[in-house]
Design an enzyme around this catalytic site. Sequence first.
Site, PDB file in Angstrom:
ATOM      1  N   HIS A   1       8.144   1.463   0.777  1.00 46.51           N
ATOM      2  CA  HIS A   1       7.155   2.208  -0.035  1.00 46.51           C
ATOM      3  C   HIS A   1       7.976   3.103  -0.972  1.00 46.51           C
ATOM      4  O   HIS A   1       8.492   4.139  -0.538  1.00 46.51           O
ATOM      5  CB  HIS A   1       6.261   3.074   0.846  1.00 46.51           C
ATOM      6  CG  HIS A   1       5.355   2.340   1.773  1.00 46.51           C
ATOM      7  ND1 HIS A   1       4.334   1.506   1.331  1.00 46.51           N
ATOM      8  CD2 HIS A   1       5.300   2.291   3.121  1.00 46.51           C
ATOM      9  CE1 HIS A   1       3.692   1.004   2.364  1.00 46.51           C
ATOM     10  NE2 HIS A   1       4.256   1.452   3.463  1.00 46.51           N
TER      11      HIS A   1
ATOM     12  N   GLU B   1       7.700   3.166  13.265  1.00 51.84           N
ATOM     13  CA  GLU B   1       8.018   4.558  12.869  1.00 51.84           C
ATOM     14  C   GLU B   1       8.324   5.474  14.050  1.00 51.84           C
ATOM     15  O   GLU B   1       7.786   6.571  14.186  1.00 51.84           O
ATOM     16  CB  GLU B   1       6.846   5.104  12.035  1.00 51.84           C
ATOM     17  CG  GLU B   1       6.589   4.259  10.790  1.00 51.84           C
ATOM     18  CD  GLU B   1       5.369   4.689   9.994  1.00 51.84           C
ATOM     19  OE1 GLU B   1       4.826   5.781  10.228  1.00 51.84           O
ATOM     20  OE2 GLU B   1       4.936   3.887   9.132  1.00 51.84           O
TER      21      GLU B   1
ATOM     22  N   ASN C   1       9.741  -1.552  13.005  1.00 52.83           N
ATOM     23  CA  ASN C   1       9.360  -1.332  11.614  1.00 52.83           C
ATOM     24  C   ASN C   1       9.399   0.152  11.272  1.00 52.83           C
ATOM     25  O   ASN C   1       8.922   0.989  12.035  1.00 52.83           O
ATOM     26  CB  ASN C   1       7.926  -1.877  11.416  1.00 52.83           C
ATOM     27  CG  ASN C   1       7.494  -1.920   9.976  1.00 52.83           C
ATOM     28  OD1 ASN C   1       8.168  -2.499   9.136  1.00 52.83           O
ATOM     29  ND2 ASN C   1       6.364  -1.286   9.667  1.00 52.83           N
TER      30      ASN C   1
ATOM     31  N   ASP D   1       5.466  -1.432  -1.959  1.00 54.67           N
ATOM     32  CA  ASP D   1       4.694  -1.105  -3.151  1.00 54.67           C
ATOM     33  C   ASP D   1       5.586  -0.195  -3.996  1.00 54.67           C
ATOM     34  O   ASP D   1       6.460   0.491  -3.476  1.00 54.67           O
ATOM     35  CB  ASP D   1       3.338  -0.464  -2.854  1.00 54.67           C
ATOM     36  CG  ASP D   1       3.331   0.482  -1.664  1.00 54.67           C
ATOM     37  OD1 ASP D   1       2.363   0.446  -0.870  1.00 54.67           O
ATOM     38  OD2 ASP D   1       4.319   1.249  -1.502  1.00 54.67           O
TER      39      ASP D   1
ATOM     40  N   GLU E   1       6.428  -3.666   3.736  1.00 53.82           N
ATOM     41  CA  GLU E   1       5.230  -2.981   3.226  1.00 53.82           C
ATOM     42  C   GLU E   1       5.433  -2.525   1.771  1.00 53.82           C
ATOM     43  O   GLU E   1       5.056  -1.450   1.380  1.00 53.82           O
ATOM     44  CB  GLU E   1       4.877  -1.774   4.093  1.00 53.82           C
ATOM     45  CG  GLU E   1       4.744  -2.058   5.557  1.00 53.82           C
ATOM     46  CD  GLU E   1       4.254  -0.872   6.371  1.00 53.82           C
ATOM     47  OE1 GLU E   1       3.829   0.142   5.774  1.00 53.82           O
ATOM     48  OE2 GLU E   1       4.274  -0.949   7.609  1.00 53.82           O
TER      49      GLU E   1
HETATM   50  O1  G3I Z   1     -12.389   0.063   8.345  1.00 58.56           O
HETATM   51  C1  G3I Z   1     -12.900   1.385   8.576  1.00 58.56           C
HETATM   52  C2  G3I Z   1     -14.312   1.480   8.053  1.00 58.56           C
HETATM   53  O2  G3I Z   1     -15.133   0.612   8.863  1.00 58.56           O
HETATM   54  C3  G3I Z   1     -14.801   2.914   8.159  1.00 58.56           C
HETATM   55  O3  G3I Z   1     -16.079   2.996   7.601  1.00 58.56           O
HETATM   56  C4  G3I Z   1     -13.822   3.794   7.362  1.00 58.56           C
HETATM   57  C5  G3I Z   1     -14.223   5.248   7.403  1.00 58.56           C
HETATM   58  O4  G3I Z   1     -13.668   5.846   8.530  1.00 58.56           O
HETATM   59  O5  G3I Z   1     -12.503   3.693   7.947  1.00 58.56           O
HETATM   60  C6  G3I Z   1     -12.014   2.375   7.833  1.00 58.56           C
HETATM   61  O6  G3I Z   1     -10.767   2.347   8.443  1.00 58.56           O
HETATM   62  C7  G3I Z   1      -9.711   2.906   7.657  1.00 58.56           C
HETATM   63  C8  G3I Z   1      -8.675   1.805   7.479  1.00 58.56           C
HETATM   64  O7  G3I Z   1      -7.510   2.305   6.841  1.00 58.56           O
HETATM   65  C9  G3I Z   1      -9.201   0.629   6.667  1.00 58.56           C
HETATM   66  O8  G3I Z   1      -9.469   1.053   5.360  1.00 58.56           O
HETATM   67  C10 G3I Z   1      -9.128   4.063   8.466  1.00 58.56           C
HETATM   68  O9  G3I Z   1     -10.060   5.133   8.478  1.00 58.56           O
HETATM   69  C11 G3I Z   1      -7.841   4.528   7.794  1.00 58.56           C
HETATM   70  O10 G3I Z   1      -7.200   5.500   8.604  1.00 58.56           O
HETATM   71  C12 G3I Z   1      -6.888   3.332   7.642  1.00 58.56           C
HETATM   72  O11 G3I Z   1      -5.725   3.779   6.941  1.00 58.56           O
HETATM   73  C13 G3I Z   1      -4.608   2.867   7.069  1.00 58.56           C
HETATM   74  C14 G3I Z   1      -3.417   3.674   7.608  1.00 58.56           C
HETATM   75  O12 G3I Z   1      -2.252   2.854   7.660  1.00 58.56           O
HETATM   76  C15 G3I Z   1      -3.704   4.211   9.002  1.00 58.56           C
HETATM   77  O13 G3I Z   1      -3.937   3.110   9.883  1.00 58.56           O
HETATM   78  C16 G3I Z   1      -4.267   2.310   5.672  1.00 58.56           C
HETATM   79  O14 G3I Z   1      -5.303   1.431   5.250  1.00 58.56           O
HETATM   80  C17 G3I Z   1      -2.947   1.557   5.712  1.00 58.56           C
HETATM   81  O15 G3I Z   1      -2.540   1.193   4.385  1.00 58.56           O
HETATM   82  C18 G3I Z   1      -1.843   2.412   6.334  1.00 58.56           C
HETATM   83  O16 G3I Z   1      -0.716   1.596   6.463  1.00 58.56           O
HETATM   84  C19 G3I Z   1       0.460   2.244   7.018  1.00 58.56           C
HETATM   85  C20 G3I Z   1       1.147   1.238   7.930  1.00 58.56           C
HETATM   86  O17 G3I Z   1       0.254   0.842   8.947  1.00 58.56           O
HETATM   87  C21 G3I Z   1       2.436   1.821   8.494  1.00 58.56           C
HETATM   88  N1  G3I Z   1       3.328   2.245   7.396  1.00 58.56           N
HETATM   89  C22 G3I Z   1       2.706   3.221   6.482  1.00 58.56           C
HETATM   90  C23 G3I Z   1       1.426   2.626   5.893  1.00 58.56           C
HETATM   91  C24 G3I Z   1       0.804   3.597   4.905  1.00 58.56           C
HETATM   92  O18 G3I Z   1       0.346   4.737   5.588  1.00 58.56           O
END
Ligand code: G3I
Length: 363
Positions: free
Chosen positions: A250, A173, A214, A282, A280
């Site tokens: 998405h 991005e 990506n 959905d 990615e």
């Molecule tokens: O795993 C930790 C957990 O241990 C902790 O207790 C909890 C509370 O803070 O956080 C958890 O981590 C979270 C993680 O997802 C796993 O669930 C992070 O806070 C959260 O920020 C993270 O969000 C991810 C996001 O990217 C940011 O990295 C989403 O799951 C994920 O679906 C999303 O994916 C992105 C792609 O990487 C790039 N393209 C867009 C896509 C959607 O935003």
Amino acid sequence: MAAAHGAVVTRRAAALALLSFLAGCGGSGSGPTAPTPTPTPPPAAEQDPLRADAEASGRLIGAAIQSRYLAEPLYARTLARHFDYVTAEYEMKWDPTERQPGVFDFAGADAIVTFAAANRMQIKGHALLWHQALPGWVAALPANELQAAIESHIAAVVSRYRGQIAVWDVVNEAVADSGGLRDTVFLQKLGEGYLEQAFRAAHAADPGALLVYNDYGSEGLGRKSDDVYALVRRLLDRGVPIGGVGLQMHVAAQNRPSNADIAANMRRLGALGLRVNVSEMDVRIRNVAGDLSARLEVQRREYRDIVGLCTAEPACHAVTFWGFTDRYSWIDGFFGPDDPLPFDESYAAKPAFFGVQDALRGR
Ligand code: G3I
């Protein structure tokens, strides 16, 4: 919502089965015979494996996963049965892997790699350089230290999995929604050259990996897609070791780039010698009119059409869903409650699953 729907179907089917059993017991044909109950589909774990159809079509079929869910038997069983490609949804990003300078935590990433190896799955690492999930200490670095930190982070992560992770999302991005390069801390401090340096660092750490750019909102044709195309073309012209582009996909059902535009975009990227992947996917159906079954039917057609665009394009080698069960999707927290994926909350195959299956089978 899908789980509730599923529960209603199950109770009705059981009632119908009981009625037809009782009618059969009567034997006299007295009274109306109950209609043949609609067979509920077997659990997803018993559907024909998507990965067999994908392999037959020369593609990979993948899902974004999190290691913490692998302890759930149905999650692991459905994933291993249907997918031959996994992407780390979060656990290979910079923040979870190097929260402090030089202090690495690969536990989640290792668990994903171990699971993939045990189930004959290929792996896509995601994402080496992204302005999100970036530790604060990185963004605070002065330019010369930032460059060094990027190179050492990429070297540490990619070399750890050298020969095990076949594909890396190197930069994620970097193009702004309005076009041009996104004004990230990387661009501000290092200029456009940061992309080349990231790809070269990844290539040095694992020359055998396919290195990918990506992005989202660049699946069809338009300003952002044109700027992604121009960017990767500039990288290629400079001899940067970039081998592919990820189209995140998405999308909202009935409100997405046209099939023709997606096909044209895939084709022009392929003409540069790049491999394309739907990275990615959905499909949101929250705003689709009709009852749940009508909305799931619309979703089935979207999955069939989009996966079909990949199987029809020689340069497109993989389709990855961003998650695979509605039980765990980022969509609900970001866009609001929805049912965006091919499996429902109980891991039953939805109509979308059969849309994917039809596309992989060339139907
Ligand atoms: O795993 C930790 C957990 O241990 C902790 O207790 C909890 C509370 O803070 O956080 C958890 O981590 C979270 C993680 O997802 C796993 O669930 C992070 O806070 C959260 O920020 C993270 O969000 C991810 C996001 O990217 C940011 O990295 C989403 O799951 C994920 O679906 C999303 O994916 C992105 C792609 O990487 C790039 N393209 C867009 C896509 C959607 O935003």
